[in-house]
Every structure is written in structure tokens, then in C-alpha cells.
Design a protein around this motif. Sequence first.
Motif, PDB file in Angstrom:
ATOM      1  N   LEU A  88     -23.956  12.545  53.540  1.00 11.94           N
ATOM      2  CA  LEU A  88     -24.734  12.118  52.362  1.00 11.94           C
ATOM      3  C   LEU A  88     -25.019  10.624  52.405  1.00 11.94           C
ATOM      4  CD1 LEU A  88     -22.790  14.347  49.861  1.00 11.94           C
ATOM      5  CD2 LEU A  88     -25.258  14.501  50.238  1.00 11.94           C
ATOM      6  N   GLY A  89     -24.633   9.981  53.525  1.00 10.51           N
ATOM      7  CA  GLY A  89     -25.017   8.575  53.713  1.00 10.51           C
ATOM      8  C   GLY A  89     -23.972   7.594  53.258  1.00 10.51           C
ATOM      9  N   THR A  90     -22.701   7.967  53.295  1.00 19.40           N
ATOM     10  CA  THR A  90     -21.653   6.985  52.982  1.00 19.40           C
ATOM     11  C   THR A  90     -20.648   7.043  54.125  1.00 19.40           C
ATOM     12  OG1 THR A  90     -19.956   6.365  51.390  1.00 19.40           O
ATOM     13  CG2 THR A  90     -20.341   8.702  51.652  1.00 19.40           C
ATOM     14  N   SER A  91     -19.764   6.025  54.231  1.00 14.63           N
ATOM     15  CA  SER A  91     -18.831   6.049  55.373  1.00 14.63           C
ATOM     16  C   SER A  91     -17.398   6.275  54.884  1.00 14.63           C
ATOM     17  CB  SER A  91     -18.886   4.709  56.120  1.00 14.63           C
ATOM     18  OG  SER A  91     -18.094   3.763  55.417  1.00 14.63           O
ATOM     19  N   ARG A  92     -16.603   6.868  55.760  1.00 15.97           N
ATOM     20  CA  ARG A  92     -15.193   7.140  55.451  1.00 15.97           C
ATOM     21  C   ARG A  92     -14.482   5.827  55.102  1.00 15.97           C
ATOM     22  NH1 ARG A  92     -12.289  10.106  60.200  1.00 15.97           N
ATOM     23  NH2 ARG A  92     -14.469  10.638  60.438  1.00 15.97           N
ATOM     24  N   ASP A  93     -14.859   4.769  55.805  1.00 18.97           N
ATOM     25  CA  ASP A  93     -14.200   3.480  55.565  1.00 18.97           C
ATOM     26  C   ASP A  93     -14.488   2.994  54.138  1.00 18.97           C
ATOM     27  OD1 ASP A  93     -13.951   0.246  56.941  1.00 18.97           O
ATOM     28  OD2 ASP A  93     -12.492   1.867  57.104  1.00 18.97           O
ATOM     29  N   ASP A  94     -15.761   3.106  53.727  1.00 20.33           N
ATOM     30  CA  ASP A  94     -16.111   2.702  52.343  1.00 20.33           C
ATOM     31  C   ASP A  94     -15.340   3.542  51.333  1.00 20.33           C
ATOM     32  OD1 ASP A  94     -19.673   2.096  53.009  1.00 20.33           O
ATOM     33  OD2 ASP A  94     -17.872   0.867  53.308  1.00 20.33           O
ATOM     34  N   LEU A  95     -15.280   4.840  51.607  1.00 19.12           N
ATOM     35  CA  LEU A  95     -14.608   5.741  50.648  1.00 19.12           C
ATOM     36  C   LEU A  95     -13.122   5.401  50.561  1.00 19.12           C
ATOM     37  CD1 LEU A  95     -16.319   9.079  51.736  1.00 19.12           C
ATOM     38  CD2 LEU A  95     -16.866   7.681  49.731  1.00 19.12           C
ATOM     39  N   THR A  96     -12.496   5.133  51.720  1.00 21.44           N
ATOM     40  CA  THR A  96     -11.059   4.791  51.712  1.00 21.44           C
ATOM     41  C   THR A  96     -10.840   3.515  50.912  1.00 21.44           C
ATOM     42  OG1 THR A  96     -10.833   5.823  53.876  1.00 21.44           O
ATOM     43  CG2 THR A  96      -9.059   4.339  53.196  1.00 21.44           C
ATOM     44  N   ARG A  97     -11.749   2.543  51.115  1.00 18.85           N
ATOM     45  CA  ARG A  97     -11.584   1.277  50.371  1.00 18.85           C
ATOM     46  C   ARG A  97     -11.750   1.516  48.870  1.00 18.85           C
ATOM     47  NH1 ARG A  97     -13.553  -1.976  54.633  1.00 18.85           N
ATOM     48  NH2 ARG A  97     -15.692  -1.270  54.246  1.00 18.85           N
ATOM     49  N   MET A  98     -12.690   2.396  48.486  1.00 17.99           N
ATOM     50  CA  MET A  98     -12.879   2.658  47.050  1.00 17.99           C
ATOM     51  C   MET A  98     -11.664   3.361  46.471  1.00 17.99           C
ATOM     52  SD  MET A  98     -16.756   3.478  46.103  1.00 17.99           S
ATOM     53  CE  MET A  98     -17.409   4.391  47.488  1.00 17.99           C
ATOM     54  N   LEU A  99     -11.055   4.238  47.263  1.00 14.61           N
ATOM     55  CA  LEU A  99      -9.821   4.917  46.799  1.00 14.61           C
ATOM     56  C   LEU A  99      -8.737   3.866  46.558  1.00 14.61           C
ATOM     57  CD1 LEU A  99      -7.881   7.379  46.416  1.00 14.61           C
ATOM     58  CD2 LEU A  99      -7.480   7.247  48.883  1.00 14.61           C
ATOM     59  N   ILE A 100      -8.548   2.992  47.552  1.00 15.71           N
ATOM     60  CA  ILE A 100      -7.462   1.997  47.482  1.00 15.71           C
ATOM     61  C   ILE A 100      -7.709   1.027  46.323  1.00 15.71           C
ATOM     62  CG2 ILE A 100      -6.441   0.010  48.705  1.00 15.71           C
ATOM     63  CD1 ILE A 100      -6.782   1.678  51.323  1.00 15.71           C
ATOM     64  N   MET A 101      -9.000   0.746  46.041  1.00 15.69           N
ATOM     65  CA  MET A 101      -9.294  -0.177  44.933  1.00 15.69           C
ATOM     66  C   MET A 101      -9.292   0.536  43.579  1.00 15.69           C
ATOM     67  SD  MET A 101     -12.273  -2.733  46.317  1.00 15.69           S
ATOM     68  CE  MET A 101     -13.308  -1.453  47.015  1.00 15.69           C
ATOM     69  N   GLY A 102      -9.014   1.850  43.602  1.00 11.14           N
ATOM     70  CA  GLY A 102      -8.974   2.595  42.332  1.00 11.14           C
ATOM     71  C   GLY A 102     -10.351   2.888  41.780  1.00 11.14           C
ATOM     72  N   ARG A 103     -11.380   2.781  42.631  1.00  8.85           N
ATOM     73  CA  ARG A 103     -12.741   3.053  42.135  1.00  8.85           C
ATOM     74  C   ARG A 103     -13.157   4.488  42.392  1.00  8.85           C
ATOM     75  NH1 ARG A 103     -16.002  -1.184  44.910  1.00  8.85           N
ATOM     76  NH2 ARG A 103     -17.668   0.271  44.491  1.00  8.85           N
ATOM     77  N   GLN A 104     -12.313   5.240  43.130  1.00  8.39           N
ATOM     78  CA  GLN A 104     -12.544   6.684  43.251  1.00  8.39           C
ATOM     79  C   GLN A 104     -11.242   7.403  42.949  1.00  8.39           C
ATOM     80  OE1 GLN A 104     -14.452   7.620  47.010  1.00  8.39           O
ATOM     81  NE2 GLN A 104     -16.395   7.887  45.930  1.00  8.39           N
ATOM     82  N   LYS A 105     -11.334   8.628  42.486  1.00  9.39           N
ATOM     83  CA  LYS A 105     -10.170   9.370  42.021  1.00  9.39           C
ATOM     84  C   LYS A 105      -9.637  10.315  43.091  1.00  9.39           C
ATOM     85  CE  LYS A 105     -11.543   9.398  37.129  1.00  9.39           C
ATOM     86  NZ  LYS A 105     -12.794   8.587  37.137  1.00  9.39           N
ATOM     87  N   VAL A 269      -2.755  10.065  33.293  1.00  9.86           N
ATOM     88  CA  VAL A 269      -2.505  10.140  34.747  1.00  9.86           C
ATOM     89  C   VAL A 269      -3.806   9.855  35.505  1.00  9.86           C
ATOM     90  CG1 VAL A 269      -1.801  11.669  36.650  1.00  9.86           C
ATOM     91  CG2 VAL A 269      -0.580  11.766  34.456  1.00  9.86           C
ATOM     92  N   VAL A 270      -4.920  10.423  35.014  1.00  7.72           N
ATOM     93  CA  VAL A 270      -6.212  10.206  35.694  1.00  7.72           C
ATOM     94  C   VAL A 270      -6.560   8.709  35.685  1.00  7.72           C
ATOM     95  CG1 VAL A 270      -8.712  10.637  35.548  1.00  7.72           C
ATOM     96  CG2 VAL A 270      -7.105  12.524  35.224  1.00  7.72           C
ATOM     97  N   LYS A 271      -6.172   8.033  34.599  1.00  9.47           N
ATOM     98  CA  LYS A 271      -6.510   6.595  34.502  1.00  9.47           C
ATOM     99  C   LYS A 271      -5.543   5.716  35.295  1.00  9.47           C
ATOM    100  CE  LYS A 271      -9.268   6.515  30.276  1.00  9.47           C
ATOM    101  NZ  LYS A 271      -9.348   7.974  30.062  1.00  9.47           N
ATOM    102  N   GLY A 272      -4.550   6.343  35.930  1.00 13.49           N
ATOM    103  CA  GLY A 272      -3.675   5.556  36.818  1.00 13.49           C
ATOM    104  C   GLY A 272      -2.276   5.330  36.295  1.00 13.49           C
ATOM    105  N   ASN A 273      -1.940   5.916  35.135  1.00 16.83           N
ATOM    106  CA  ASN A 273      -0.614   5.641  34.566  1.00 16.83           C
ATOM    107  C   ASN A 273       0.362   6.807  34.722  1.00 16.83           C
ATOM    108  OD1 ASN A 273      -1.770   3.209  33.601  1.00 16.83           O
ATOM    109  ND2 ASN A 273      -2.748   4.430  32.008  1.00 16.83           N
ATOM    110  N   GLY A 274       0.170   7.614  35.773  1.00 20.06           N
ATOM    111  CA  GLY A 274       1.107   8.720  36.007  1.00 20.06           C
ATOM    112  C   GLY A 274       2.392   8.194  36.648  1.00 20.06           C
TER     113      GLY A 274
END
Length: 310
Positions: A88-105, A269-274
Amino acid sequence: EEPAQTEEFEAIIARNDRIEPRDWMPAAYRKTLIRQIAQHAHSEIIGMQPEGAWITRAPSLRRKAILLAKVQDEAGHGLYLYSATETLGTSRDDLTRMLIMGRQKYSSIFNYPTPSYADVGTIGWLVDGAAICNQVPLCRTSYGPYGRAMIRICKEESFHQRQGYELLATMMRGTAEQQAMVQESVNRFWWPALMMFGPPDGDSPNTAQSMAWGIKRDTNDALRQKFVDMSVPQAEALGVTFPDPDLRWNADRDHYDFGEPDWEEFWSVVKGNGPCNQQRIEHRKRAYDDGAWVREAATAHAAKVRERAG
Ligand code: 3HC
């Protein structure tokens, strides 16, 4: 957006056909697919942590081998799903960084601790069981690469679910202490497993559009109900109970009635406080940082190969 393209897209969706990477698609369709498939991939990878913690402490070589295979499967599921997202035009590296930055769930279920060995069985039985309920319909999702990734993932999840159930059945034939371990684990994981299906349909901002686009084939509540109906007879066969005083068969509905999950807890928990959110992300960040040299070496090697090929 050309009217003809929109028409063609709508026609493909209307006849339950597949949208493929090279087909025209509305930007919002692409965006919500990246959102959902990336979260699904993140869930598989983060999901390796709670179980991985038991690999070195499994009680037998057989249990260790099964658990190793399962955790490796989850890594593979993450790979298929990141690959589907990349179409879909995105990279695994970008997605991993978004996960680590809490911008993806990633799935809330993996933010709960696994203090007892029985949790390995409960995760297989209930968490993979819930995943199967949610993922079988996704085999028919309208986006081709996602649906095709689901077919193999569902086959492997069935093995995960069976091994978890068998582990618990073995413990339930064991000592009173082992039986108590299983019941204590089920008491901790039952409600979080129901939360895996997402908020009630009335509080789900994505469901209506995802159903209209054939991304989702069933709503959150429908799949949650299916999972409860499937799990109660299995719990009876195991000899365990679920911690829900409102759980009872409703002959008029031909389904089990059950209590309301604690949606305050869910959103917290979804917001990060689990209980384990921070630990899971820190672990993922450490693994990403520790792997930087491998990525750099592979990139340098690829550049040399390209240079030599001229
Ligand atoms: N954990 C974390 N976030 C959740 C959630 C959960 N259990 N349930 C919902 N959310 C989030 C949604 O992502 C959405 O936030 P966003 O718009 O920022 O993405 C918000 O809460 C509202 O929820 P919606 O119902 O509107 O969102 P969806 O339509 O995306 O439905 C879903 C949520 C049912 C989880 C859907 O995304 C889905 O089916 N995803 C694919 C399957 C999946 O990811 N399963 C969880 C992984 S299980 C697994 O991997 C286990 C196995 O391998 C062991």
C-alpha cells in the motif's frame, strides 16, 4: 478522483471481488487498510513477548519445542502482514518507528502480564481462539494481499489454539494446584480476550466504513458474541468457569448472554496505560536498536552488489 475509477472501485467491492495493489482505490481506503494491517502486524510481533518469556522455563522439551514453534509463527505472521502493508506504499521501517513512537497501536491483550505458566495455555486457547474468530472473516477481506495473508495465518492459529487447549486439559487432569493455576489464569485473561474484538459497535468509529468497503465482514459485537458462544462449551469440557456472573444461555436469542466488559479499562490500555505497555514498547525499541547493525550491513552489502552489477 475520476468518476470512472470510483465507479470501477465500487463495482469491485459490490461484487465482493478483490482490490489489488495496482488497482485505483480511494485514499481513505488505502489509509484505513494501512492502519488496520499495520496494527495487526504490530500485534503479532509484540505478542511474541508475553509467551517468549516462558520459552526458557517450559516444563518439558516437548512444551518448549511447541512454544518455540508458536512464537516463530507469530514472527512470520508479522512478516506477512508488514509485507501486505508495504503493497500500500509504506515501509516496514516507517511502521516500526510509528509503533515505537506510540503513533500506531497493537492489540490491547498483549499489555497484560503472564506471571503463570498456565498463561501459555490460556493465551493459546483464548487469545488465539479470539484471533481465529476475528481472522477467519478477514480471509474474505476486500484487499487481496491482506485476505491471502490471512489464509495461512488462520491455519497456523488453529495449531496455536489446539496446543493451548491441550496444555490446559493436561493440567486439568493434574493436581489440585495445577487446576487452580489454570482457573486463576483464565480469570485474568477472559475479559481482556473479549476486549480484543474492539469497542462496542456503537463506539466504533471505523466499523461502518470498514463494513461498507468489505474490509470487515462482521462487526466487533458480532464476532465477540461468536467467540463467547464458542468458548463456553470448551470451558465446560475443560472444567473451568469464566469470571462473569451474567454469563448464561439465552434460548430466545440462541446465544449466551454475558456481562459488559470494563470499557474504562479497555480505553486506558489502548491509550498506553495498561500493566505492560511501557515494558512492551521498550523491549521492541531495544530489539530494533540492537538490530541496526544488521540493517546497515545488509544495506551496504546490497549497494556493493548493485555496484558490481554495474
Ligand atoms: N487493542 C488496541 N486497539 C484497539 C483494539 C484492541 N483490542 N480494538 C480497537 N482498537 C482501536 C482501533 O484500532 C481504533 O483506533 P484507530 O482508529 O486509532 O486504529 C479504535 O480502537 C476504535 O476501534 P474500531 O472498532 O473503530 O477499530 P477497527 O474497525 O479497526 O476494529 C479490530 C478493531 C477489530 C481490532 C480490527 O482492527 C481488526 O480486526 N484488526 C485485525 C485483527 C487484529 O489486529 N487482531 C488483533 C491481533 S490478535 C493477534 O495477533 C493474536 C495472535 O496472533 C496470537
